[in-house]
Design a protein around this motif. Structure first.
Motif: not given
Length: 327
Positions: A1-4, A14-21, A53-60
C-alpha cells in the motif's frame, strides 16, 4: 500500500496513519463534572508509545489544546523532543479551559483568542511552529470562520503554522475554510459504522486531506468492548454526551456491538485484527483518508501501526461491508 499521504494542496507529507492524542491527555471535565477524557494515564507509557509509533513509521500526531486541559500537548512535546523535525504536528483551538482544575470553561471564536491560544500551544508543545492548526468549534458561525481562515493565512505568513483545517462534520462549513490557500484538510468523523460520503466527496472535489477522527468508533471497533461491561468513572464513554453514539449509560450499546460482530469476518481477513480491518476500510474508502486512532500504551501503538503493513481492503470487501450494513 502507499503509506504516505499529502495534506491537500499544501505539499506537507504525512504517514497514511496518524495517531490521535486525546486519550493521552488524561482526565479532564466539563464545568458540570462530565468526564471529557478517557480515564487515567501513565505519562511515561504515553511517551514510550509516541516514540514507538515514530519507530514504526507514524509521522502525524493530532492533539488539541483542550485535551487534558493542555496536558496532551505537553506530553506530546516531551515525547517528540529532538525528533520534532521528523513529524507533522496538528493541534486545535477554540475551547477555553482552566489548566489548574483541568476543566473546560467555554468557547471563544475571536481572532484575539486564536492568537493567544496558538502562542500557548507552541509553548506547551515546545516548538516554534504548528504544522496543521485546526478550528475545534465544529458549529462555529461561517462568517466568523472566514475571518479566522484569513487569520490563519496571517499565521502562515508569520511562520507560526504551515497549514490549517476545520474540525467539523458539516461539508458546507469545511468548504468555507477550503477557500484559503493554505487549507490542507478537514477533520471529520468517519469509520466503517459511520460513513461520511458527503465529506469524502468534498475532499475529493476541493483537494483536501480527510483526517478521520473516531476511526475505531471510540473503541467499539477494537473488539474489546462487551455489552454490560462497565467503564471507569473518568472515561467520557461512561456518561456519554449526546453526540457520542454507540454508548449509553452503563457501557456500549448492544445494537452497535451487533453490527461490529456482523462485520468481524470481513474486517479480520488476511490476518488483521478487528481494529486494523477498520483502518483498512478507511484507506479503501478514499485515497485521501488519514485515520487517527487513539492510544494509551505501546501495545496499542504497535497494533494500530501494524495496519500499515496490511494495506486497504479490496473493492469487493468494501461492497461486502455495505451489503452487511444494508447501506
Amino acid at each position: 500500500m502507499e503509506t504516505k499521504r499529502t495534506l491537500g494542496r499544501t505539499g506537507i507529507g504525512v504517514s497514511a496513519l496518524g495517531f490521535g492524542c486525546w486519550a493521552i491527555g488524561g482526565e479532564w471535565q466539563s464545568a458540570d463534572g462530565q468526564p471529557l477524557g478517557w480515564g487515567k494515564v501513565d505519562d511515561e507509557e504515553s511517551v514510550r508509545a509516541v516514540r514507538r509509533a515514530l519507530d514504526l513509521g507514524v509521522t502525524f500526531f493530532d492533539t488539541a489544546d483542550t485535551y487534558g486541559a493542555g496536558h496532551s500537548e505537553r506530553v506530546l512535546g516531551c515525547a517528540l523532543g529532538k525528533r520534532r523535525a521528523d513529524v507533522v504536528v496538528a493541534t486545535k483551538w477554540g475551547n477555553v479551559f482552566d489548566e489548574e482544575t483541568r476543566t473546560l470553561t467555554g468557547a471563544d471564536d475571536t481572532p484575539e483568542y486564536a492568537r493567544r491560544a496558538l502562542t500557548a500551544s507552541l509553548r506547551r508543545l515546545d516548538t516554534d511552529h504548528v504544522d496543521l492548526y485546526q478550528l475545534h468549534l465544529s458549529d462555529a458561525d461561517p462568517a466568523r470562520a472566514a475571518e479566522l481562515r484569513d487569520l490563519c493565512e496571517e499565521f502562515v505568513r508569520e511562520g507560526l503554522i504551515r497549514a490549517y483545517a476545520w474540525s467539523t462534520d458539516d461539508p458546507a462549513r469545511a468548504a468555507v475554510f477550503a477557500r484559503g490557500e493554505h487549507c490542507g484538510a478537514v477533520q471529520h468523523m468517519a469509520n466503517v459504522l459511520q460513513d461520511a460520503p458527503e465529506m469524502f466527496a468534498l475532499c475529493e472535489e476541493l483537494g483536501l486531506a480527510s483526517i478521520n477522527r473516531s476511526p475505531l468508533a471510540m473503541g467499539l471497533l477494537t473488539g474489546r468492548r462487551r455489552s454490560g461491561q462497565a467503564l471507569e468513572a473518568g472515561d467520557i464513554r461512561s456518561r456519554p454526551p449526546e453526540w457520542l453514539q454507540g454508548f449509553e449509560d452503563g457501557g456500549a450499546d448492544p445494537r452497535w456491538l451487533a453490527r461490529v460482530d456482523a462485520l468481524k469476518d470481513v474486517l479480520t481477513s488476511g490476518g488483521r485484527t478487528l481494529g486494523q480491518g477498520a483502518l483498512a476500510w478507511l484507506w479503501a474508502r478514499s485515497p485521501r483518508t488519514v485515520p487517527i486512532p487513539g492510544f494509551r500504551s505501546v501495545a496499542q501503538a504497535e497494533q494500530n501501526a501494524g495496519a500499515l503493513e496490511q494495506g486497504p481492503l479490496t473493492s469487493e470487501q468494501l461492497a461486502e461491508v455495505d451489503r452487511i450494513l444494508e447501506r
